[in-house]
Design a protein around this motif. Structure first.
Motif, PDB file in Angstrom:
ATOM      1  N   PHE A  89       0.836  -1.199   0.000  1.00 42.19           N
ATOM      2  CA  PHE A  89       0.000   0.000   0.000  1.00 42.19           C
ATOM      3  C   PHE A  89       0.873   1.252   0.000  1.00 42.19           C
ATOM      4  CE2 PHE A  89      -2.446   3.338   2.171  1.00 42.19           C
ATOM      5  CZ  PHE A  89      -3.581   3.359   1.377  1.00 42.19           C
ATOM      6  N   HIS A  90       0.564   2.192  -0.893  1.00 48.40           N
ATOM      7  CA  HIS A  90       1.370   3.404  -1.035  1.00 48.40           C
ATOM      8  C   HIS A  90       0.758   4.573  -0.277  1.00 48.40           C
ATOM      9  CE1 HIS A  90       4.515   2.724  -4.284  1.00 48.40           C
ATOM     10  NE2 HIS A  90       3.931   1.545  -4.152  1.00 48.40           N
ATOM     11  N   LEU A  91       1.604   5.363   0.314  1.00 44.75           N
ATOM     12  CA  LEU A  91       1.191   6.625   0.918  1.00 44.75           C
ATOM     13  C   LEU A  91       2.378   7.566   0.931  1.00 44.75           C
ATOM     14  CD1 LEU A  91       1.246   6.551   4.756  1.00 44.75           C
ATOM     15  CD2 LEU A  91       1.622   4.441   3.531  1.00 44.75           C
ATOM     16  N   GLY A  92       2.098   8.843   0.964  1.00 47.15           N
ATOM     17  CA  GLY A  92       3.161   9.840   0.957  1.00 47.15           C
ATOM     18  C   GLY A  92       2.828  10.964   0.008  1.00 47.15           C
ATOM     19  N   ILE A  93       3.786  11.852  -0.213  1.00 53.04           N
ATOM     20  CA  ILE A  93       3.590  13.045  -1.039  1.00 53.04           C
ATOM     21  C   ILE A  93       4.353  12.854  -2.343  1.00 53.04           C
ATOM     22  CG2 ILE A  93       3.824  15.558  -1.142  1.00 53.04           C
ATOM     23  CD1 ILE A  93       3.917  15.545   1.931  1.00 53.04           C
ATOM     24  N   SER A  94       3.620  12.666  -3.416  1.00 54.85           N
ATOM     25  CA  SER A  94       4.246  12.381  -4.714  1.00 54.85           C
ATOM     26  C   SER A  94       5.129  13.539  -5.178  1.00 54.85           C
ATOM     27  CB  SER A  94       3.179  12.086  -5.760  1.00 54.85           C
ATOM     28  OG  SER A  94       2.392  10.976  -5.385  1.00 54.85           O
ATOM     29  N   SER A  95       4.677  14.761  -4.946  1.00 52.32           N
ATOM     30  CA  SER A  95       5.432  15.922  -5.429  1.00 52.32           C
ATOM     31  C   SER A  95       6.812  16.036  -4.795  1.00 52.32           C
ATOM     32  CB  SER A  95       4.642  17.212  -5.157  1.00 52.32           C
ATOM     33  OG  SER A  95       4.384  17.354  -3.767  1.00 52.32           O
ATOM     34  N   LEU A  96       6.986  15.416  -3.613  1.00 53.29           N
ATOM     35  CA  LEU A  96       8.292  15.413  -2.934  1.00 53.29           C
ATOM     36  C   LEU A  96       9.078  14.141  -3.209  1.00 53.29           C
ATOM     37  CD1 LEU A  96       7.313  16.893   0.571  1.00 53.29           C
ATOM     38  CD2 LEU A  96       8.267  18.094  -1.421  1.00 53.29           C
ATOM     39  N   GLY A  97       8.551  13.299  -4.103  1.00 51.08           N
ATOM     40  CA  GLY A  97       9.226  12.035  -4.412  1.00 51.08           C
ATOM     41  C   GLY A  97       9.140  11.038  -3.285  1.00 51.08           C
ATOM     42  N   LEU A  98       8.112  11.158  -2.455  1.00 49.05           N
ATOM     43  CA  LEU A  98       8.002  10.306  -1.267  1.00 49.05           C
ATOM     44  C   LEU A  98       6.683   9.537  -1.241  1.00 49.05           C
ATOM     45  CD1 LEU A  98       9.454  12.727   1.442  1.00 49.05           C
ATOM     46  CD2 LEU A  98      10.601  10.796   0.349  1.00 49.05           C
ATOM     47  N   ASP A  99       6.216   9.117  -2.410  1.00 48.76           N
ATOM     48  CA  ASP A  99       5.033   8.254  -2.477  1.00 48.76           C
ATOM     49  C   ASP A  99       5.532   6.814  -2.431  1.00 48.76           C
ATOM     50  OD1 ASP A  99       2.527   7.204  -2.806  1.00 48.76           O
ATOM     51  OD2 ASP A  99       2.486   7.488  -4.980  1.00 48.76           O
ATOM     52  N   LEU A 100       5.660   6.280  -1.225  1.00 45.04           N
ATOM     53  CA  LEU A 100       6.314   4.987  -1.020  1.00 45.04           C
ATOM     54  C   LEU A 100       5.331   3.952  -0.497  1.00 45.04           C
ATOM     55  CD1 LEU A 100       9.525   6.251   0.835  1.00 45.04           C
ATOM     56  CD2 LEU A 100       9.141   6.071  -1.621  1.00 45.04           C
ATOM     57  N   SER A 101       5.660   2.687  -0.733  1.00 43.88           N
ATOM     58  CA  SER A 101       4.873   1.601  -0.156  1.00 43.88           C
ATOM     59  C   SER A 101       5.204   1.474   1.328  1.00 43.88           C
ATOM     60  CB  SER A 101       5.182   0.284  -0.868  1.00 43.88           C
ATOM     61  OG  SER A 101       6.522  -0.120  -0.596  1.00 43.88           O
ATOM     62  N   ILE A 102       4.329   0.797   2.073  1.00 42.99           N
ATOM     63  CA  ILE A 102       4.583   0.560   3.502  1.00 42.99           C
ATOM     64  C   ILE A 102       5.917  -0.155   3.684  1.00 42.99           C
ATOM     65  CG2 ILE A 102       3.783  -0.696   5.535  1.00 42.99           C
ATOM     66  CD1 ILE A 102       2.034   1.655   4.961  1.00 42.99           C
ATOM     67  N   GLN A 103       6.206  -1.115   2.806  1.00 42.75           N
ATOM     68  CA  GLN A 103       7.462  -1.852   2.906  1.00 42.75           C
ATOM     69  C   GLN A 103       8.656  -0.929   2.730  1.00 42.75           C
ATOM     70  OE1 GLN A 103       7.839  -5.056   0.091  1.00 42.75           O
ATOM     71  NE2 GLN A 103       9.736  -5.838   0.984  1.00 42.75           N
ATOM     72  N   HIS A 104       8.558   0.015   1.785  1.00 45.27           N
ATOM     73  CA  HIS A 104       9.676   0.935   1.564  1.00 45.27           C
ATOM     74  C   HIS A 104       9.785   1.960   2.689  1.00 45.27           C
ATOM     75  CE1 HIS A 104       9.887  -0.496  -2.696  1.00 45.27           C
ATOM     76  NE2 HIS A 104      11.172  -0.316  -2.435  1.00 45.27           N
ATOM     77  N   TRP A 105       8.658   2.396   3.231  1.00 52.77           N
ATOM     78  CA  TRP A 105       8.719   3.300   4.382  1.00 52.77           C
ATOM     79  C   TRP A 105       9.459   2.617   5.543  1.00 52.77           C
ATOM     80  CZ3 TRP A 105       8.412   8.237   4.525  1.00 52.77           C
ATOM     81  CH2 TRP A 105       7.570   8.952   3.681  1.00 52.77           C
ATOM     82  N   ALA A 106       9.198   1.310   5.716  1.00 49.63           N
ATOM     83  CA  ALA A 106       9.871   0.577   6.796  1.00 49.63           C
ATOM     84  C   ALA A 106      11.363   0.448   6.525  1.00 49.63           C
ATOM     85  CB  ALA A 106       9.236  -0.800   6.957  1.00 49.63           C
ATOM     86  N   ALA A 107      11.718   0.120   5.272  1.00 45.34           N
ATOM     87  CA  ALA A 107      13.127  -0.117   4.938  1.00 45.34           C
ATOM     88  C   ALA A 107      13.928   1.172   4.852  1.00 45.34           C
ATOM     89  CB  ALA A 107      13.228  -0.886   3.616  1.00 45.34           C
ATOM     90  N   ASP A 108      13.357   2.208   4.249  1.00 49.55           N
ATOM     91  CA  ASP A 108      14.091   3.458   4.045  1.00 49.55           C
ATOM     92  C   ASP A 108      13.880   4.475   5.160  1.00 49.55           C
ATOM     93  OD1 ASP A 108      15.285   3.190   1.239  1.00 49.55           O
ATOM     94  OD2 ASP A 108      13.200   2.629   0.906  1.00 49.55           O
ATOM     95  N   GLY A 109      12.707   4.412   5.799  1.00 46.84           N
ATOM     96  CA  GLY A 109      12.405   5.385   6.839  1.00 46.84           C
ATOM     97  C   GLY A 109      12.717   4.894   8.234  1.00 46.84           C
ATOM     98  N   LEU A 110      12.067   3.805   8.640  1.00 47.73           N
ATOM     99  CA  LEU A 110      12.261   3.313  10.008  1.00 47.73           C
ATOM    100  C   LEU A 110      13.694   2.847  10.251  1.00 47.73           C
ATOM    101  CD1 LEU A 110       8.919   1.382  10.594  1.00 47.73           C
ATOM    102  CD2 LEU A 110       9.577   3.621  11.484  1.00 47.73           C
ATOM    103  N   LEU A 111      14.303   2.229   9.239  1.00 46.76           N
ATOM    104  CA  LEU A 111      15.684   1.769   9.450  1.00 46.76           C
ATOM    105  C   LEU A 111      16.662   2.927   9.557  1.00 46.76           C
ATOM    106  CD1 LEU A 111      16.445  -1.531   7.530  1.00 46.76           C
ATOM    107  CD2 LEU A 111      15.820  -1.151   9.912  1.00 46.76           C
ATOM    108  N   ALA A 112      16.272   4.125   9.119  1.00 46.16           N
ATOM    109  CA  ALA A 112      17.139   5.293   9.338  1.00 46.16           C
ATOM    110  C   ALA A 112      17.297   5.553  10.828  1.00 46.16           C
ATOM    111  CB  ALA A 112      16.562   6.520   8.634  1.00 46.16           C
TER     112      ALA A 112
END
Length: 464
Positions: free
Chosen positions: A61-84
């Protein structure tokens, strides 16, 4: 007058009291987080193998702000965001080790650094050999190089094995160095199509972050928005977004000034570590570890060169690399092993380091991006390799559990009950004075009880 012979350096020696207390606190948090990580991984496997369609729908499932290049899937939010967040804590740990921990002395640091390097090089070599002779892909060479300290400590918590503080500190130091090189691998080998404008913006943001720290500016309402901006720019630059986390962690001051009980880095780590270990990493595991497990998948793990290379890299490569590197470094630096421990103890910890979960899963996703089936098979290989390494290490540690318990009891003994283990006070006159008072009070109590017992004794003529 004869010149005294310098004593040889001791490997796995007793830690200083401040270092011992820090390691104990850090590992307690990691152990709790590791148990949550284990639960999340099991939940992901159950979810993916019972309600697989819903699992894929949720993590896709995707969520985020497309105009900022941050329309990511939940999996990518976990890998790129939470792992930060995870790598932010890793950056603080590394900085602290460099300025106040085991890595601050180059001579003392040489051994764990060499061990960690060998513990990454040998698994990569094992993977490469398996795939060269098996005509497989070399893209996944970095997958088995990582160690998951939280998962390793969760295994220790589950099997109930107490490790002496020196062994636990060695495992933690290995993991910190391992994380550093994993970050470098991600930055160098898994970065493409760099957006230099975004990267320049991220560098400017990091410079502002560093300047505010040096000026002593306080306030989470300043640093958190700035960190989010830096993270977003780093993500859009093409460099993996977790690099932003480790960069900011390395900028924090981790040495204590006079009168400080904790440095700013230690204080922030104390606040953020529960979020990392208790939320970020378990959620990443929940949305990354869910792979379909079937007889065919498990068969492929042991027959496909890419997956077999990962399994053998974690089980054989990690144990042989860390143990061999440690032995060679000790041999050439003429460091002597702690008299209370033996080389099988080092091999057991080296086997435990074969539990590569969080970062291995992340690198697997990066290495085989766009190859969904192979990515899932590599994830299954990471799970199989980590589980096997955990079982092997558990058996080896259980063989020495009595010795470990005796060492830990010695470390924890505090007969004068002043909050400081006795072994750290043996040379202090005030400690011996306190102990003499304690023993005299105990002796007086025994004499009093003996007199009471004698007064109440009946020898036939009535009470004595």
């Amino acid at each position: 007058m004869a010149t005294p012979t310098p004593s040889k350096p001791k490997f796995l020696r007793r830690l200083s009291l401040p270092e011992r207390n820090f390691v104990a606190e850090a590992l307690r948090a990691e152990t709790v987080g590791g148990v949550l990580l284990l639960v999340a991984a099991i939940a992901a496997l159950i979810w993916a193998n019972t309600l697989g369609s819903s699992y894929e729908s949720v993590r896709g499932f995707h969520l985020g702000i497309s105009s900022l290049g941050l329309d990511l899937s939940i999996q990518h939010w976990a890998a790129d965001g939470l792992l930060a967040i995870f790598f932010f804590v890793a950056g603080i740990e590394l900085k602290r080790e460099l300025v106040a921990g085991e890595l601050r002395d180059p001579k003392a640091a040489a051994l764990p650094v060499i061990a960690a390097l060998c513990g990454m090089a040998v698994p990569a070599l094992v993977y490469a050999l398996v795939n060269v002779f098996g005509n497989g892909s070399l893209d996944g060479w970095a997958v088995p190089t990582a160690t998951d300290i939280a998962f390793a400590l969760a295994v220790l918590a589950v099997i109930g094995t107490s490790l002496p503080s020196a062994l636990r500190a060695f495992l933690l130091t290995l993991a910190v160095v391992d994380d550093l090189f994993a970050i470098l691998i991600i930055a160098v080998f898994f970065t493409s199509d760099i957006n230099f404008a975004a990267l320049g913006g991220a560098v400017v943001g990091l410079a502002v972050f560093w300047l505010l720290l040096r000026k002593g500016v306080r306030g989470w309402y300043i640093y958190i928005p700035l960190a989010l901006v830096v993270w977003g720019l780093m993500y859009n630059s093409g460099v993996h977004a977790t690099i932003a986390g480790v960069a900011m962690g390395l900028m924090l001051r981790c040495h204590r000034k006079e009168g400080e009980e904790h440095s700013p880095g230690e204080h922030i780590e104390h606040l953020v570590r529960p979020v990392s270990a208790g939320l970020a990493v378990p959620l990443f595991a929940l949305f990354s570890a869910g792979v379909g497990i079937s007889g065919g998948t498990l068969a492929d793990v042991f027959t496909r060169p890419e997956t077999l290379g990962v399994v053998l890299g974690l089980i054989v490569g990690k144990a042989v690399g860390i143990f061999g590197g440690t032995w060679l470094a000790a041999r050439f630096t003429k460091a002597e092993l702690n008299d209370d421990l033996a080389w099988p103890d080092v091999f057991a910890v080296a086997s435990l380091a074969g539990i590569g979960f969080t970062v291995s899963l992340l690198i697997g996703e990066l290495a085989f991006a766009g190859q969904d089936q192979l990515t899932d098979e590599v994830k299954a290989a990471v799970l199989v390799g980590s589980l096997t390494a955990a079982v092997l290490a558990s058996v080896l540690l259980k063989l020495r559990v009595r010795k470990y318990k005796a060492l830990v009891e010695d470390e924890e003994r505090d007969e004068d009950q002043d909050g400081i283990p006795d072994m750290y006070e043996l040379g202090k006159p005030e400690y011996h004075l306190r102990m003499a008072t304690i023993y005299e009070n105990k002796a007086a109590e025994h004499r009093r009880l003996a007199q009471v017992a004698g007064a109440g004794r009946d020898d036939g003529d009535g009470p004595a």
